[in-house]
Design an enzyme around this catalytic site. Structure first.
Site, PDB file in Angstrom:
ATOM      1  N   CYS A  92     -10.710  -1.714  -8.746  1.00 36.96           N
ATOM      2  CA  CYS A  92     -10.401  -2.885  -7.913  1.00 36.96           C
ATOM      3  C   CYS A  92     -11.686  -3.572  -7.442  1.00 36.96           C
ATOM      4  CB  CYS A  92      -9.573  -2.469  -6.708  1.00 36.96           C
ATOM      5  SG  CYS A  92      -8.069  -1.638  -7.196  1.00 36.96           S
ATOM      6  N   GLY A 135     -11.040   7.410  -3.623  1.00 33.90           N
ATOM      7  CA  GLY A 135     -10.636   7.525  -5.015  1.00 33.90           C
ATOM      8  C   GLY A 135      -9.118   7.516  -5.150  1.00 33.90           C
ATOM      9  N   SER A 188      -0.749   0.977  -3.070  1.00 36.64           N
ATOM     10  CA  SER A 188      -1.563  -0.236  -3.043  1.00 36.64           C
ATOM     11  C   SER A 188      -1.154  -1.154  -4.184  1.00 36.64           C
ATOM     12  CB  SER A 188      -3.046   0.127  -3.174  1.00 36.64           C
ATOM     13  OG  SER A 188      -3.387   1.000  -2.125  1.00 36.64           O
ATOM     14  N   MET A 259     -12.116  -6.310   3.648  1.00 35.87           N
ATOM     15  CA  MET A 259     -13.267  -5.758   4.375  1.00 35.87           C
ATOM     16  C   MET A 259     -14.505  -5.736   3.482  1.00 35.87           C
ATOM     17  SD  MET A 259     -11.528  -2.531   6.373  1.00 35.87           S
ATOM     18  CE  MET A 259     -11.268  -1.532   4.939  1.00 35.87           C
ATOM     19  N   ARG A 329     -12.133  11.598   8.981  1.00 37.12           N
ATOM     20  CA  ARG A 329     -12.076  11.659   7.510  1.00 37.12           C
ATOM     21  C   ARG A 329     -12.884  12.845   7.008  1.00 37.12           C
ATOM     22  NH1 ARG A 329     -11.364   6.320   8.338  1.00 37.12           N
ATOM     23  NH2 ARG A 329     -10.329   5.365   6.559  1.00 37.12           N
ATOM     24  N   CYS A 339     -16.027   7.855  11.536  1.00 36.29           N
ATOM     25  CA  CYS A 339     -15.608   6.454  11.584  1.00 36.29           C
ATOM     26  C   CYS A 339     -15.754   5.818  10.208  1.00 36.29           C
ATOM     27  CB  CYS A 339     -16.451   5.686  12.602  1.00 36.29           C
ATOM     28  SG  CYS A 339     -16.073   3.930  12.621  1.00 36.29           S
ATOM     29  N   ASP A 653     -11.829 -39.986  30.764  1.00 39.40           N
ATOM     30  CA  ASP A 653     -11.554 -40.591  29.460  1.00 39.40           C
ATOM     31  C   ASP A 653     -10.491 -41.695  29.565  1.00 39.40           C
ATOM     32  OD1 ASP A 653     -11.727 -40.730  26.565  1.00 39.40           O
ATOM     33  OD2 ASP A 653      -9.710 -39.869  26.570  1.00 39.40           O
TER      34      ASP A 653
HETATM   35  N1  LIG Z   1     -10.891   0.094  10.700  1.00 43.14           N
HETATM   36  C1  LIG Z   1     -10.196   1.026  10.074  1.00 43.14           C
HETATM   37  N2  LIG Z   1      -9.326   0.685   9.135  1.00 43.14           N
HETATM   38  C2  LIG Z   1      -8.639   1.661   8.551  1.00 43.14           C
HETATM   39  C3  LIG Z   1      -8.785   3.005   8.860  1.00 43.14           C
HETATM   40  N3  LIG Z   1      -7.955   3.725   8.096  1.00 43.14           N
HETATM   41  C4  LIG Z   1      -7.300   2.854   7.331  1.00 43.14           C
HETATM   42  N4  LIG Z   1      -7.716   1.599   7.606  1.00 43.14           N
HETATM   43  C5  LIG Z   1      -7.246   0.346   6.995  1.00 43.14           C
HETATM   44  O1  LIG Z   1      -5.906   0.532   6.674  1.00 43.14           O
HETATM   45  C6  LIG Z   1      -5.726   0.248   5.306  1.00 43.14           C
HETATM   46  C7  LIG Z   1      -4.602   1.069   4.779  1.00 43.14           C
HETATM   47  O2  LIG Z   1      -4.941   2.416   4.827  1.00 43.14           O
HETATM   48  P1  LIG Z   1      -3.926   3.548   4.451  1.00 43.14           P
HETATM   49  O3  LIG Z   1      -4.617   4.498   3.566  1.00 43.14           O
HETATM   50  O4  LIG Z   1      -2.665   2.974   3.980  1.00 43.14           O
HETATM   51  O5  LIG Z   1      -3.716   4.336   5.811  1.00 43.14           O
HETATM   52  P2  LIG Z   1      -3.066   3.979   7.219  1.00 43.14           P
HETATM   53  O6  LIG Z   1      -3.106   2.528   7.477  1.00 43.14           O
HETATM   54  O7  LIG Z   1      -3.676   4.875   8.221  1.00 43.14           O
HETATM   55  O8  LIG Z   1      -1.580   4.371   6.967  1.00 43.14           O
HETATM   56  P3  LIG Z   1      -0.445   4.875   7.979  1.00 43.14           P
HETATM   57  O9  LIG Z   1      -0.723   6.283   8.255  1.00 43.14           O
HETATM   58  O10 LIG Z   1       0.794   4.720   7.198  1.00 43.14           O
HETATM   59  O11 LIG Z   1      -0.505   4.015   9.169  1.00 43.14           O
HETATM   60  C8  LIG Z   1      -7.082   0.497   4.688  1.00 43.14           C
HETATM   61  O12 LIG Z   1      -7.276  -0.245   3.548  1.00 43.14           O
HETATM   62  C9  LIG Z   1      -7.994   0.013   5.755  1.00 43.14           C
HETATM   63  O13 LIG Z   1      -8.076  -1.392   5.669  1.00 43.14           O
HETATM   64  C10 LIG Z   1      -9.727   3.331   9.850  1.00 43.14           C
HETATM   65  O14 LIG Z   1      -9.917   4.480  10.206  1.00 43.14           O
HETATM   66  N5  LIG Z   1     -10.405   2.318  10.420  1.00 43.14           N
HETATM   67  C1  LIG Z   2      -9.800   3.236  -1.149  1.00 49.60           C
HETATM   68  S1  LIG Z   2      -8.107   3.252  -1.498  1.00 49.60           S
HETATM   69  C2  LIG Z   2      -7.842   4.916  -1.958  1.00 49.60           C
HETATM   70  C3  LIG Z   2      -6.455   5.273  -2.349  1.00 49.60           C
HETATM   71  C4  LIG Z   2      -5.899   4.712  -3.649  1.00 49.60           C
HETATM   72  N1  LIG Z   2      -6.806   4.711  -4.722  1.00 49.60           N
HETATM   73  C5  LIG Z   2      -5.302   3.346  -3.432  1.00 49.60           C
HETATM   74  O1  LIG Z   2      -5.843   2.374  -3.949  1.00 49.60           O
HETATM   75  O2  LIG Z   2      -4.307   3.268  -2.736  1.00 49.60           O
HETATM   76  C6  LIG Z   2      -7.328   3.194   0.104  1.00 49.60           C
HETATM   77  C7  LIG Z   2      -6.951   1.821   0.586  1.00 49.60           C
HETATM   78  O3  LIG Z   2      -8.125   1.092   0.863  1.00 49.60           O
HETATM   79  C8  LIG Z   2      -7.889  -0.246   0.552  1.00 49.60           C
HETATM   80  N2  LIG Z   2      -9.167  -0.951   0.358  1.00 49.60           N
HETATM   81  C9  LIG Z   2     -10.135  -0.687  -0.542  1.00 49.60           C
HETATM   82  N3  LIG Z   2     -11.140  -1.566  -0.423  1.00 49.60           N
HETATM   83  C10 LIG Z   2     -10.807  -2.417   0.560  1.00 49.60           C
HETATM   84  C11 LIG Z   2     -11.438  -3.550   1.140  1.00 49.60           C
HETATM   85  N4  LIG Z   2     -12.609  -4.007   0.707  1.00 49.60           N
HETATM   86  N5  LIG Z   2     -10.829  -4.192   2.135  1.00 49.60           N
HETATM   87  C12 LIG Z   2      -9.622  -3.744   2.590  1.00 49.60           C
HETATM   88  N6  LIG Z   2      -8.990  -2.665   2.091  1.00 49.60           N
HETATM   89  C13 LIG Z   2      -9.560  -2.025   1.083  1.00 49.60           C
HETATM   90  C14 LIG Z   2      -7.055  -0.165  -0.710  1.00 49.60           C
HETATM   91  O4  LIG Z   2      -6.316  -1.322  -0.934  1.00 49.60           O
HETATM   92  C15 LIG Z   2      -6.169   0.999  -0.427  1.00 49.60           C
HETATM   93  O5  LIG Z   2      -4.950   0.574   0.153  1.00 49.60           O
HETATM   94  S1  SF4 Z   3     -13.425   3.621  15.367  1.00 54.68           S
HETATM   95 FE1  SF4 Z   3     -12.571   1.731  14.505  1.00 54.68          FE
HETATM   96  S2  SF4 Z   3     -13.642   1.418  12.553  1.00 54.68           S
HETATM   97 FE2  SF4 Z   3     -14.034   3.527  13.188  1.00 54.68          FE
HETATM   98  S3  SF4 Z   3     -12.438   4.700  12.148  1.00 54.68           S
HETATM   99 FE3  SF4 Z   3     -11.635   4.212  14.148  1.00 54.68          FE
HETATM  100  S4  SF4 Z   3     -10.483   2.312  13.900  1.00 54.68           S
HETATM  101 FE4  SF4 Z   3     -11.777   2.564  12.075  1.00 54.68          FE
HETATM  102  S1  SF4 Z   4      -9.747   3.802  -5.112  1.00 53.86           S
HETATM  103 FE1  SF4 Z   4      -7.878   2.611  -4.867  1.00 53.86          FE
HETATM  104  S2  SF4 Z   4      -8.599   0.658  -4.135  1.00 53.86           S
HETATM  105 FE2  SF4 Z   4     -10.372   1.705  -4.986  1.00 53.86          FE
HETATM  106  S3  SF4 Z   4     -10.537   1.082  -7.126  1.00 53.86           S
HETATM  107 FE3  SF4 Z   4      -9.268   2.854  -7.089  1.00 53.86          FE
HETATM  108  S4  SF4 Z   4      -7.183   2.101  -6.908  1.00 53.86           S
HETATM  109 FE4  SF4 Z   4      -8.518   0.464  -6.370  1.00 53.86          FE
END
Ligand SMILES: Nc1nc2c(ncn2[C@@H]2O[C@H](COP(=O)(O)OP(=O)(O)OP(=O)(O)O)[C@@H](O)[C@H]2O)c(=O)[nH]1
Ligand SMILES: C[S@@+](CC[C@H](N)C(=O)[O-])C[C@H]1O[C@@H](n2cnc3c(N)ncnc32)[C@H](O)[C@@H]1O
Ligand code: SF4
Ligand code: SF4
Length: 683
Positions: A92, A135, A188, A259, A329, A339, A653
């Site tokens: 992606c 990944g 995704s 992002m 994480r 973070c 005005d």
């Molecule tokens: N700022 C921030 N964004 C996050 C974090 N975790 C996930 N995201 C955002 O949320 C998007 C979707 O992440 P997902 O892997 O679906 O996880 P999630 O949103 O925690 O999912 P739920 O557990 O279903 O709420 C990512 O692409 C990020 O944009 C985080 O810890 N910090």
């Molecule tokens: C890194 S992927 C890993 C899991 C899996 N490969 C997938 O694509 O669902 C986790 C999530 O991060 C999101 N993600 C990756 N790069 C991003 C970016 N630049 N901005 C916002 N979300 C992003 C993806 O769309 C996905 O939903």
């Molecule tokens: S402090 Fe903010 S940017 Fe960092 S993991 Fe948590 S929500 Fe995401």
């Molecule tokens: S890890 Fe998920 S978001 Fe990143 S390239 Fe692979 S499928 Fe796309």
């Protein structure tokens, strides 16, 4: 003397829906509309108390949440994201650089057993949700075994085993994963157009993803969360098509703000903000409803009334949700990353492999959690930061020298003078000539003592470039002088503190931002400049920790007119129209727009604006008084002052065609109530 007033009322924040209602919502898949969002921080606190009560069989006594997983801002981290691999079968554009990424050698990745051991440790401390990610987690051959093993942790308190996947191989693997205990699924998918899928992911496979999605619905995942990263010029015109999918399907479509990560060519213009997306959707579905968000949700939930599914917005960029962050994480190679946008990592793998006791491991985890910053560095700072690719957010930490020599981290620490300060900061002193070493996958600041200039900076950037290692800030004690590569450097490995003369000028950081906060130089907290960061750039003060209280403010202004103009206003004979009514409306609108006008002013929910104008024939004056109220975290004096000032400007005005001899006088705050510093009433 008549007062003419217009009032704007809106309902105050809904605070009466208590913890019970929120908790019920967490258990239920039935969406519930709400009027306004309550603060996530409070909700988080209450819900974690509810959980601890629930998990205690006595039912009454509240167990404190593990101190190892509680940070200095009181956030309980009960959600662990484990990256199973750095590999992926897609590429992606927003996630991975075109050229791909270097992969960590297999022996450095966590084994099945290590993943489960760490998971067990975290669950024993209160983690109740584990998400497997990457990944692409499905490329890991032992993924079903890992889910099965995690499923055994339910007796310890694990409630949710989740996965985020690109779903390319989901159709085949999901039945087994489901059986093994996977109970939450995020898929995704950024486009509903197969050819565009190939463009975005640089691979074919849209049909397979759709099959995976159907399989998930068939197996009863409800809702299936669909992650869609929205990019201008790529897929923003598909937003409504995604929403339309929620009409019949049990989907939670989550629109994610794009992002910035290294290599994904992010720029501000490509990002479509939450508000823009909302506007687009509201044009087609004006009755779109806000729903109640869970206390730690990353997304803000909405639904179209009558639709089976719902949608959400992940607003990491425009409205971060760090205040309620409960996420930690573990990277594929076993680093704990507290973070998403932070760069400090600690290797749990090495500690595990050194057969360190569980107690020691917990101490290491606790120390890392304790160092977690309050929030990320803000949209524009993150964008300026060089960050590693999203796919490598969970990656390795080798160490390189600027000559390109690669060291392991432990070698590096032995070879160089790595100093861990008692306050948790780490610094290294090195000579740039011959032995300067830098951690890759780290964004750091560099402070050169001596006669170093931009050529040193250029050299270092070249040395670091391409190694997932970036120079975020460069400080030099001298702005002139020859390029000297033998200068003594202090490299801040943790992206922590430096002091230079220019910084001291701005030593006002409250130390809350993840990126580049600078300690005050011998100053007390009171001496800090709260609206500038360490570089002197403007910043908004974070008020997330404050309680919502009822606040009011009143301000006044006067417009002094000549006798003839006053008469025209009084008799409503001004050619431009009704001066007083237009000015009243302008004042109200201005109050609502204050945060857009005053740069560091917060955007707060106004519950009332009242602007009154009074004619005073003895002075030929129009006296203006505004009153503004809110139930919020910060006061409304700027709103009241803005309302009065703009109403006065509008009077000007409306009258200026007749004369320019008009004075706007005495704009001032009349009173203010409800703030932390007590009430104010102008004598
Ligand atoms: N700022 C921030 N964004 C996050 C974090 N975790 C996930 N995201 C955002 O949320 C998007 C979707 O992440 P997902 O892997 O679906 O996880 P999630 O949103 O925690 O999912 P739920 O557990 O279903 O709420 C990512 O692409 C990020 O944009 C985080 O810890 N910090
Ligand atoms: C890194 S992927 C890993 C899991 C899996 N490969 C997938 O694509 O669902 C986790 C999530 O991060 C999101 N993600 C990756 N790069 C991003 C970016 N630049 N901005 C916002 N979300 C992003 C993806 O769309 C996905 O939903
Ligand atoms: S402090 Fe903010 S940017 Fe960092 S993991 Fe948590 S929500 Fe995401
Ligand atoms: S890890 Fe998920 S978001 Fe990143 S390239 Fe692979 S499928 Fe796309």
């Amino acid at each position: 003397m008549a007062w003419r007033g217009l009032k704007l009322y809106s309902s105050p924040a809904v605070s009466s829906l208590g913890c019970l209602a929120r908790f019920t919502r967490l258990q239920s898949s039935v969406p519930e509309p709400v009027e306004e969002e309550e603060t996530r921080e409070n909700a988080q606190k209450e819900t974690s108390v509810a959980r601890r009560k629930k998990s205690n069989f006595a039912g009454e006594e509240i167990r404190p949440f593990s101190s190892f997983l509680t940070d200095t801002f009181g956030r309980n981290h009960d959600y662990l994201r484990i990256s199973l691999t750095e590999r992926c079968n897609l590429r992606c554009q927003y996630c991975m650089p075109e050229a791909g990424v270097d992969l960590t050698p297999k022996q450095k990745l966590l084994s099945t057993e290590e993943v489960v051991t760490l998971a067990r440790l975290f669950v024993s401390q209160g983690v109740n949700k584990i998400r497997l990610t990457g990944g692409e987690p499905l490329v890991r051959p032992d993924v079903v075994d890992i889910v099965s093993e995690l499923n055994k942790l339910r007796s310890l308190g694990l409630e949710t085993i989740a996965m985020t996947t690109n779903a390319l191989t989901l159709k085949r693997k999901l039945p087994q994963l489901h059986k093994a205990g996977l109970n939450l699924l995020n898929i995704s998918l950024d486009t509903l157009v197969p050819a565009k899928f190939e463009f975005i992911t640089r691979r074919k496979g849209w049909e397979k993803v759709m099959e995976g999605l159907e399989k998930a619905l068939e197996l009863g995942y409800n809702p299936v969360k669909l992650n869609c990263v929205v990019m201008r010029g790529v897929n923003e015109e598909e937003i409504c098509d995604f929403v339309a999918m929620t009409e019949k399907k049990a989907l939670d479509v989550r629109f994610i703000e794009y992002m910035p990560f290294d290599g994904n060519k992010w720029n501000h213009n490509k990002m479509v903000t939450y508000q823009e997306m909302l506007d687009t959707i509201r044009q087609r579905w004006p009755d779109l409803e806000k729903m109640r968000d869970g206390p730690n949700d990353t997304s803000k939930a909405y639904r179209v009334p009558g639709f089976r599914g719902q949608m959400g917005f992940v607003t990491s960029m425009s409205e971060h949700f760090c205040g309620s962050c409960n996420r930690l994480r573990i990277t594929a190679d076993g680093n704990l990353k507290v973070c998403l946008f932070g760069n400090s990592e600690v290797s749990l793998r090495d500690t595990l492999r050194a057969r360190t006791s569980e107690e020691e491991l917990l101490k290491i985890i606790g120390a890392a959690v304790g160092r977690k910053k309050k929030q990320h560095a803000g949209m524009f700072n993150i964008a300026k930061m060089k960050n590693r690719p999203m796919i490598l957010i969970d990656s390795h930490q080798d160490v390189i020298s600027h000559e390109g020599k690669i060291h392991t981290k432990s070698n590096f620490e032995e070879e160089h003078n790595l100093i861990s300060h008692s306050n948790g900061l780490q610094w290294v002193t090195a000579k740039t000539k011959g032995s300067g070493c830098f951690l890759p996958n780290t964004i750091f600041h560099l402070y050169i003592q001596g006669r170093s200039t931009c050529r040193v900076k250029g050299f270092l950037e070249r040395a670091l470039g391409g190694r997932n290692c970036w120079l975020q800030q460069f400080y030099s004690t001298s702005i002139h002088g020859a390029c000297r590569l033998d200068s003594s450097c202090i490299v801040d490995l943790q992206n922590n503190k430096h002091q230079t003369r220019s910084e001291r000028k701005f030593s006002g950081s409250d130390g809350t931002a993840e990126n580049g906060d600078v300690p005050a130089v011998g100053g007390s907290r009171e001496a800090h400049l709260t609206h500038t960061d360490e570089t002197g750039a403007a910043k908004m003060v974070d008020v997330g920790h404050k309680d919502n209280t009822r606040r009011t403010a009143s301000a006044a202004a006067a417009v002094m007119l000549s006798a003839d103009v006053f008469a025209l206003v009084k008799d409503n004979k001004m050619k431009k129209g009704d001066v007083l009514t237009v000015a009243q409306l302008a004042g109200i609108m201005a109050a609502k727009n204050t945060s857009n006008l005053i740069p560091l002013c917060h955007n707060i929910p106004i519950s009332k604006v009242d602007v009154q104008l009074r004619l005073d024939p003895s002075q030929h004056a129009v006296h203006i008084v505004s009153e503004v109220s809110t139930t919020g975290k910060t006061g409304v004096e700027m709103e009241a002052l803005t309302a009065a000032a703009v109403a006065a400007l509008t009077v000007y005005d409306m009258c200026k065609a007749v004369t320019h001899d008009i004075n706007i006088d005495n704009i001032h705050l009349v009173s203010k109530t409800g703030g932390q510093r007590g009430d104010f009433h102008k004598s």
